[in-house]
Write a protein that holds these residues in place. Structure first.
Motif: not given
Length: 400
Positions: A161-188
């Motif tokens: 209902n949320d994270s799976g349907v959006g356009v954001k991807n990311g991982i945590n780094a330097f003790g911060k949430k989603n510090f590394l990431g991209t905006f890339m919509p899924p194919y489906a």
């Protein structure tokens, strides 16, 4: 002092605008990998390109604890639809939860496999798992060959209902949430309701927090639906949950497509209502809190602040807290009171405000409430009211 800009031969800058349109569908089904369910094959074959397409599958290891025959089903499905898709290798199994976003070795593992099996930009990576796994795999897919097609198969309420349907991807780094990431919509996105039937109670409940969030800032009728059926949701009523997931997904997608800033170029981020505190709480509790559990506390905190500053009626404030409690959420944890008088301390919840602004960029923008279904953005907050709000939540938790 006036600074004159020199240009070679007085050449004027070339102005260019690049417009890119993304289109992706969010599907709802049951038994996605059953042989008679052709949805996945149809999605892959639907673009009219030459098939079969090469596919790499990444699976949340936690899902396999409840779906023990899943890997065999995937293999048999690939055999049944061999004219459409080809599995390039055995699925990669990764741990679920925030652990998979805290260690970059999982990104490297997927990149290495993509290179080894020779996937290209017209190949597919299928991510099967909870929101954290989808975030991590999405980041890996988006950064290999500058983007390999991603098919998301969310297996949690939060993912569907949320994270799976959006356009954001990311991982945590330097003790911060989603510090590394991209905006890339899924194919489906392929939502299979069968997956959520095997969730434990915490993961079932956790995803409901994001539905409460989007209802509070965008749709009063939807919040009334959640409030009315809170007991049934807490008792795992599947019919009500399916309706909740569908409406929540719809509201998120409407905002992404129609909000005017899908890739967050500005300072506004209303879908992160309650999240400045939630992200910090996850880190302060060493991720013992599920994301949705932290979001529920963040919602309660910002709703209480909205009430204390006169923007929200007392009756509305109480409705929100009562609904969250009926759903089974805890609204206070001791991490809220750490280093309250030192807001810049790394272990202070208020440090989360600074980190939220840094992550967002630009000026601080926090979404609050001026009514049920009515979000309002503010650019500064009064920490004394937030301290009072924390005190009220602590007392509320004791009494309820």
């Amino acid at each position: 002092m006036v600074i004159k800009q020199k240009t070679a031969f007085n050449l004027q800058p070339i102005n260019q605008c690049v417009r890119v349109t993304f289109k992706y569908d969010v599907h709802f089904t049951t038994g996605l990998f059953e042989l008679e369910n052709s949805l996945l094959a149809q999605v892959i074959a639907g673009n009219g390109e030459i098939t079969p397409k090469r596919v790499l599958v990444v699976v949340d290891g936690g899902v396999l604890n409840y779906q023990k025959g899943l890997l065999k089903k995937i293999a048999l499905y690939a055999e049944r639809y061999a004219d459409v898709l080809t599995l390039t290798d055995e699925p990669i199994i990764v741990p679920g939860g925030e652990a998979v976003k805290n260690d970059s070795k999982f990104i490297e593992q997927i990149h290495q496999r993509i290179d080894t099996v020779g996937l290209c930009r017209h190949s597919y990576v299928i991510a099967i798992g909870g929101g954290a796994v989808l975030d991590m795999v999405g980041y890996a897919a988006a950064t290999a060959h500058r983007g390999i097609r991603l098919l998301r198969v969310p297996t949690t309420v939060l993912g569907q209902n949320d994270s799976g349907v959006g356009v954001k991807n990311g991982i945590n780094a330097f003790g911060k949430k989603n510090f590394l990431g991209t905006f890339m919509p899924p194919y489906a996105v392929l939502n299979d309701f069968d997956f959520i039937t095997s969730l434990d109670d915490r993961d079932w409940r956790s995803g409901i927090a994001e539905a409460v969030k989007v209802a509070l800032i965008k749709d009063a009728d939807f919040f009334n639906f959640i409030m009315t059926y809170a007991d049934r949701l807490a008792n795992r009523d599947m019919e009500i949950m399916e309706k909740l997931i569908y409406r929540c997904s719809q509201l998120h997608l409407e905002h992404i497509a129609g909000g005017g800033d899908p890739f967050e170029m500005g300072s506004s981020r209303p879908l992160d209502f309650g999240h400045w505190a939630a992200h910090k709480l996850e880190h302060l509790t060493n991720y013992s809190l599920r994301h949705g559990e932290a979001v529920a506390i963040g919602i309660a905190l910002d709703t209480t602040y909205s009430y204390l500053t006169g923007q929200l009626l007392q009756s509305e404030w109480q409705r929100v807290l009562v609904t969250l409690k009926k759903l089974g959420f805890t609204l206070y944890v001791s991490a809220l009171t750490q280093e309250l008088d030192r807001p810049d301390h790394p272990n202070s919840i208020f440090r989360g405000i600074t980190e939220f602004r840094e992550h967002l960029g630009g000026k601080l923008t926090i979404t609050l409430l001026e009514g049920i279904g009515q979000g309002i953005e503010v650019n500064q907050v009064d920490l004394s009211f937030y301290k009072h709000a924390i005190s009220l939540l602590r007392d509320w938790e004791v009494l309820h």
